[in-house]
Each structure stands twice: as structure tokens, then as C-alpha cells.
Design an enzyme around this catalytic site. Structure first.
Site, PDB file in Angstrom:
ATOM      1  N   SER A 270       0.830  -1.201   0.000  1.00 42.65           N
ATOM      2  CA  SER A 270       0.000   0.000   0.000  1.00 42.65           C
ATOM      3  C   SER A 270       0.869   1.257   0.000  1.00 42.65           C
ATOM      4  O   SER A 270       1.778   1.384  -0.814  1.00 42.65           O
ATOM      5  CB  SER A 270      -0.957  -0.042   1.193  1.00 42.65           C
ATOM      6  OG  SER A 270      -1.941   0.956   1.096  1.00 42.65           O
ATOM      7  N   ASP A 549      -8.602  -3.300  -6.703  1.00 45.26           N
ATOM      8  CA  ASP A 549      -8.493  -4.274  -5.609  1.00 45.26           C
ATOM      9  C   ASP A 549      -9.405  -3.922  -4.436  1.00 45.26           C
ATOM     10  O   ASP A 549      -9.220  -4.418  -3.331  1.00 45.26           O
ATOM     11  CB  ASP A 549      -7.042  -4.402  -5.143  1.00 45.26           C
ATOM     12  CG  ASP A 549      -6.514  -3.144  -4.436  1.00 45.26           C
ATOM     13  OD1 ASP A 549      -7.254  -2.146  -4.351  1.00 45.26           O
ATOM     14  OD2 ASP A 549      -5.357  -3.166  -3.975  1.00 45.26           O
ATOM     15  N   HIS A 599      -7.516  -5.490  -1.081  1.00 46.94           N
ATOM     16  CA  HIS A 599      -6.309  -4.689  -0.870  1.00 46.94           C
ATOM     17  C   HIS A 599      -5.509  -5.123   0.359  1.00 46.94           C
ATOM     18  O   HIS A 599      -4.271  -5.174   0.317  1.00 46.94           O
ATOM     19  CB  HIS A 599      -6.692  -3.212  -0.738  1.00 46.94           C
ATOM     20  CG  HIS A 599      -5.537  -2.289  -0.571  1.00 46.94           C
ATOM     21  ND1 HIS A 599      -4.626  -2.049  -1.571  1.00 46.94           N
ATOM     22  CD2 HIS A 599      -5.133  -1.531   0.497  1.00 46.94           C
ATOM     23  CE1 HIS A 599      -3.708  -1.200  -1.148  1.00 46.94           C
ATOM     24  NE2 HIS A 599      -3.990  -0.865   0.105  1.00 46.94           N
TER      25      HIS A 599
END
Length: 654
Positions: A270, A549, A599
Site C-alpha cells: 500500500s 483491488d 487490498h
């Protein structure tokens, strides 16, 4: 209390046992065949039959509902119990440990691959994303002084404080809105070690599965390091306040030295991928670590980017514009009411605007990447980021809070003064320009500069969101403002270094928003998402979605990997989201199963873990690109060198 915290002996014994064939159902046999059969890593994994099941989103919703139930009880609990009551604190502290429940597991990738000879090779650095690392109290106001070095973020204490002392928690979690540094009298710092980001709120794993599987093949704290950090800070301040990048440089050098000269593999997730881009430039630059042009080549073998928002995410803009995103917009009326009594939009906006790291995820590349009428759109008819639905004649200019002195500019003057007055300037002239208008990315950023000029003045001094076709090796771009923007910076001069882009696809991901005037009487927020706008498919509750995602749109996940980066070898591997039944999901029962591409939940995806092990064990020579999406087609539609037609915009740039 013990019932909530205790796992039975039978459950622990079951975790050690391999299910016997005679007791397996057909579903169990099919899952075992899929996970245990030899796999051609260059071919998409065998797809299970789609069945309804519990996904990561459902897990979050379940936990959130439990949380809200406690919220409803909070007022009565506060009357019956003193906040310091030991029993009360113990009840709340168990919320994070009650779920999820592990069922009998099938061999995880690490166990299976260790049996086949996989072993630790390269030392590993783990670089977490936003909100992943726990934050500890080192100095606090009287309401937090007894919690020295306890985590105000990432543990059940966070829930306890939000329920029983919201003002105290918010005061400590927010940074100073003017400086993006510690508020006076408060010092919050990141937790350290592998435990800093392995689990969030009890058993909700983040990096836990990755660490566990790497441990299976021989990793421990001698050859694996968690580079946790205070994710609220602007990247530049990570160094000036905490010497974070200096310490990261030193730790990488030590890992290389103590592991026989083997270079490191850095695995980022991320926002951690943006931190890594920044570090790459910082460590080489004379303005940073002064390591010179060969430092990365000498110390880093590979960089693995998991779900990185390389070109930003639209939800970062909606968060600082109105304190909202898809997760909050989709709450029904009852849950929305409860949530507003827990942390209101004003609270969320105040928190988000205090995080100096949030702008690092603003969309990058402007309209060339994200689309407008001149450039079109690479992922459908998405030529704007926000669109206002309120007609000009219906704007009422309700309470306007002055950003300077907190006095009422227009409207109601007897509002409670609970919220810190934020940087907000709205007037009739602006309304004429925005009513029923659509705003592409660049125009949305200009609107934000008008609505929050002081906030954006600070943001623009720290970050750049543009796209440059100039020589990026020039002195101009040796500037911290550009280092985390891959469209205005280059990868390190290390041709032997490899880059792996691993991310999920197949989940609806927020792309643009419908906004209306806020109907609240006392608010710092002039605009809110218009949740009445729906079409039942990709447009729900005022939020239009696209491929991604679940958090990061496909274009941001993969464009740089597929088309943008050309100076180093890049391998791009997509993981298709597949939901599983509770029976199939096993130990990921409440997190989407072994093939989730969400995610966060992708950090427990069986095939992603398998690929990570192949990378760090130096068994990746035949790893090739794998696509399930239309990323390559989308990338070809992006026209980086096209000259846009001049057109009038509804917002005048300052």
C-alpha cells in the site's frame, strides 16, 4: 471474561491435525486438490467454483456492527461504570481477540514449500502501509498519562478510548493542522519490531500471514526486519523528526553485512510502496542519505510492491474534502446515525486533514492519466473525479465557519463549538461555478485549493502531483516534493535490481463521486457525497466504481509496472479475486479465503504468499507477467504526450 479470551484444547489440537480423508466433505477434497497439486506459476491458478461466502468486506462489516452495538450501549455504560473501571476495560479489550476463529488448516505455502526445499536466502525488509503500524503514547495529556507506551492505534485500547473518551483519543491521534507535527504536550510514536504491524485489533492480521510463512522457510529477526513508521507524517518529516530513513539505511546495511553480503529484498504494501519510492531517491541524493548513485545497486536485490497506489487513489481526495469515502457513504440510515455519534464527518475531516501523509495518495498525473473531455478516459467514460448535483438556486449557504477565528460568517450562530474550525472558504461566487458542474482531477485539486487554501498551501509545499516529460535526472527533480511521484522521478540507477508488482483485481473500486450541498446546520463541511444517486450496478450511494483491488484503481496499481518503468526489469502479476465458502476458506474464514484479492486481505492470498517465498528464496527465474485484467489495453489509451485542447474550467486556478 475468560470465555472471550480462551481457545479450547480441542481447537488447538485441531489446528495441529491434518484432516483425515474419511472425514472430508466433497468441498474439502476439492480445496485440498487445488492447493496441494503442483502448480505452473506462469499459468493462472485453477479457479474454484464461485459460491457465496464470507469475504474480507463481510468480516469488516461484522466487526463494525459489533463495534456499533457497543456504541449504542456506551452512554448507559458510561453512567454505570467509571471509565477507569477494570471490568469495563477488560470487556472492551476482548473485542479485538474474540474473532476470527481458526478452523483446521491446510498446509500454508511456507510449510509446503519448506518441505520441497525452499529456504531463506535474501534478507528481507517489510515496509507497511498507512494505518498498519501501531502508535504508542510516549507523552500525553492527563487523560492519557496512565497509558505510557500503550497503543492508541491498533489495539483494543483504541476502541476503549473512542467509546469512553472520544475527545481524548482524537486529540492524541491528530497531528497539528498547521505543522503536520506533534501537537503541544503530545508525543505519539510508532511501535517497533515485527509485532508493530503483524496484527491489528487482536487477531485481524495484516503482515501476520507473511511473517508466519517466511518463518516457515527459515526467517527470523536476524534476517527479517519490520521498518515500521509513524504513517501520519509527511515523508520528509519522517526523517527530520524521527531520522527514519537514516535508520532504515543503517538497518539495510547491517542486514547485508550480517547475512554474508547478500542484498536485501524490500517488500512494501500500500502506501509503503510510495515510502519506498521516496527512500530510493533520498538514499542516493546529497540532500538526503548521500549514498551516491550505486548505493541501491550495492544493497537492494529486489523491490516487491504489493497493492501500491503508485498513481494515487480518488478516496484520498474525498477524505480531505468531506471526511467521506465509499465505506461511509454505503452505510444505511441507522448505521450512519450511529457512526455520526461515534466519529462524525467533522471528526473524520479533522483527523484526515491532520495526517500529512494523506496527500501522498492524491491522484498523480492529472487529467492525462485520470481523464477529461480532452484526453478521454482509459477505464471507461470516467472524465471527472467529482460532480455536483445541487442546482445553483437550491444552495442555501448554511453555517460557514471562518478558518481564522471560528466565528460564524453566515447562517446559524449558536452551533456547539466542538469541532476545531478548519480551513474552509465558500462563497456565492464559488457556488455559481460549481453548481451541477463536473470536475476532472486537476480541477478538483483547484477546488480543494479554494475550499481549503491554508491546508493546500502546506500540501503543495510538500508534494507534487504532476506529470513531467522533461529529463527527470536534472537537478530540478532532485527535490523531496517529487521523490514519491513516479511520474516526476526515476527508479534507482541499478539495472540488476528487479521490481515485482503484485496486486489484486476483480473488486469494485471507487473512482469518482457525486456531491451535493451539506444539509447539516452546524458543520465545517460544505459538500457531502450525494448518497441518493444509484443505478444498481457500478454506481451506488453516490460512488461510481471501476476495476481494482477494492481500494486502489487498476490504473494506479499497474500502469507504471506495465508501461511507465523501463529502466529496470519489472514483473507484474495479478491475482484474481475469488470468494470462497466458509468451509473452503479454512483459517481465512472471515477474511475472504485463500484466493482473496482485496487490498488488505491479499496479504493472506495463498498464491501471493507462494510468489513471495519464491522471490526471497531466490527461486524466481521463471516468474513472468500474468494478467487477468485489461490493464495493457488501458495503458495504451493513456496519452502522455498529447497536447490538450484549451477549454474553460469552472474553477479558476490560483
Amino acid at each position: 471474561m475468560g470465555i472471550l479470551n480462551r481457545k479450547t484444547k480441542s481447537t488447538q489440537e485441531n489446528k495441529k491435525k491434518v484432516p483425515q480423508k474419511k472425514d472430508s466433505t466433497d468441498d474439502e477434497k476439492e480445496l485440498a486438490e487445488v492447493l496441494l497439486e503442483p502448480m505452473d506459476v506462469n499459468v493462472p491458478p485453477k479457479t474454484l467454483k464461485k459460491k457465496s461466502g464470507i469475504c474480507g468486506c463481510c468480516c469488516f462489516c461484522y466487526l463494525f456492527v459489533c463495534f456499533l452495538i457497543l456504541l449504542l450501549l456506551a452512554p448507559s455504560m458510561k453512567q454505570r461504570f467509571d471509565p477507569d473501571d477494570i471490568i469495563m476495560e477488560e470487556v472492551i479489550s476482548q473485542l479485538g481477540t474474540a474473532l476470527p476463529i481458526d478452523l483446521s488448516p491446510i498446509d500454508r505455502p511456507g510449510v509446503r514449500m519448506a518441505k520441497d526445499g525452499a529456504a531463506a536466502h535474501f534478507p528481507v525488509v517489510l515496509l507497511p502501509g498507512i494505518i498498519s503500524s501501531g502508535l504508542e503514547v510516549w507523552k500525553g495529556k492527563p487523560c492519557a498519562q496512565r497509558h505510557f507506551r500503550e497503543r492508541f492505534w491498533g489495539t483494543s485500547l483504541m476502541i476503549q478510548k473512542i467509546l469512553l473518551s472520544r475527545k481524548c483519543w482524537k486529540e492524541h491521534i491528530c497531528l497539528n493542522h498547521t505543522t503536520f507535527l506533534d501537537p503541544e504536550g503530545i508525543k505519539m510514536r510508532s511501535a517497533a519490531g515485527l509485532g508493530a504491524a503483524d496484527y491489528f485489533l487482536g487477531d485481524f492480521w495484516v503482515w501476520g500471514k507473511v511473517i508466519e510463512n517466511l518463518a516457515d522457510i527459515g526467517y527470523d529477526e536476524t534476517n527479517m526486519f519490520m521498518a515500521s513508521y509513524d504513517w501520519r507524517l509527511p515523508f520528509e518529516y519522517l526523517e527530520s523528526r524521527d531520522f527514519y530513513f537514516s535508520r532504515l539505511k543503517y538497518n539495510i546495511e547491517m542486514l547485508v553485512h550480517t547475512n554474508g553480503g547478500k542484498k536485501v529484498v524490500i517488500i512494501s504494501h500500500s502506501m509503503g510502496s510510495l515510502v519506498l519510492l521516496y527512500f530510493n531517491k533520498w538514499v542516493e541524493s546529497k540532500k538526503g542519505g548521500n549514498g551516491g548513485p550505486n548505493w541501491v545497486a550495492d544493497h537492494i536485490d529486489s523491490e516487491v510492491n504489493i497493492g501500491g497506489p503508485l498513481l494515487g487513489v480518488p478516496k484520498a481526495v474525498s477524505s480531505v474534502l468531506s471526511g467521506e469515502m465509499r465505506d461511509t457513504a454505503e452505510l444505511n440510515l441507522v448505521l450512519s446515525f450511529i457512526k455520526e455519534n461515534l466519529l462524525s464527518k467533522n471528526d473524520m475531516l479533522e483527523i484526515f486533514r491532520s495526517f500529512g501523509s494523506m496527500p501522498s495518495m492524491f491522484p498523480k498525473g492529472g487529467n492525462r492519466l485520470w481523464g477529461d473531455e480532452a484526453f478521454g478516459s482509459s477505464d471507461g467514460n470516467h472524465t471527472y473525479l467529482i460532480k455536483f448535483t445541487t442546482p445553483e438556486e437550491k444552495w442555501s449557504l448554511r453555517t460557514m465557519i471562518s478558518p481564522l477565528d471560528g466565528t460564524t460568517v453566515q447562517g446559524i450562530s449558536d452551533c456547539p463549538n466542538e469541532n476545531t474550525p478548519l480551513d474552509r472558504v465558500v462563497n456565492e461566487t464559488m457556488i455559481k461555478r460549481i453548481a451541477e458542474h463536473s470536475f476532472p482531477v486537476e480541477e478538483t485539486m483547484d477546488l480543494l485549493r479554494e475550499v481549503a487554501p491554508k491546508y493546500m498551501e502546506k500540501v503543495d509545499s510538500l508534494w507534487s502531483f504532476g506529470l513531467s516529460r522533461d529529463d527527470l535526472s536534472s537537478e530540478k527533480y532532485d527535490d523531496p516534493r517529487y521523490w514519491s511521484n513516479p511520474l516526476e522521478s526515476t527508479l534507482p540507477k541499478a539495472r540488476d535490481m528487479k521490481v515485482f508488482c503484485l496486486y489484486g483485481v476483480g473488486k469494485e473500486t471507487e473512482r469518482f463521486y457525486y456531491y451535493q450541498e451539506s444539509e447539516e446546520q452546524c458543520t465545517n463541511i460544505p459538500f457531502i457525497i450525494d448518497t441518493k444517486i444509484n443505478n444498481g450496478t457500478k454506481l451506488n450511494y453516490g460512488v461510481h466504481t471501476t476495476e481494482g483491488d477494492g481500494t486502489v484503481p487498476l490504473l494506479s496499481l499497474g500502469f507504471m509496472c506495465a508501461k511507465g518503468w523501463k529502466d529496470v526489469p519489472v514483473v507484474t502479476r495479478e491475482y484474481k479475486h475469488e470468494t470462497e465458502t466458509m468451509l473452503r476458506a479454512r483459517d481465512n474464514v472471515l477474511r475472504g479465503g485463500t484466493q482473496t484479492a482485496d487490498h488488505i486481505d491479499i496479504m493472506g492470498n495463498y498464491y501471493l504468499l507462494q510468489d513471495l517465498i519464491r522471490i526471497v528464496s531466490n527461486n524466481r527465474t521463471d516468474m513472468k507477467d500474468r494478467y487477468f485484467s485489461d490493464l495493457l489495453e488501458q495503458s495504451e489509451k493513456v496519452q502522455l504526450d498529447k497536447t490538450p485542447k484549451k477549454k474553460d474550467t469552472p474553477v479558476t486556478k490560483k
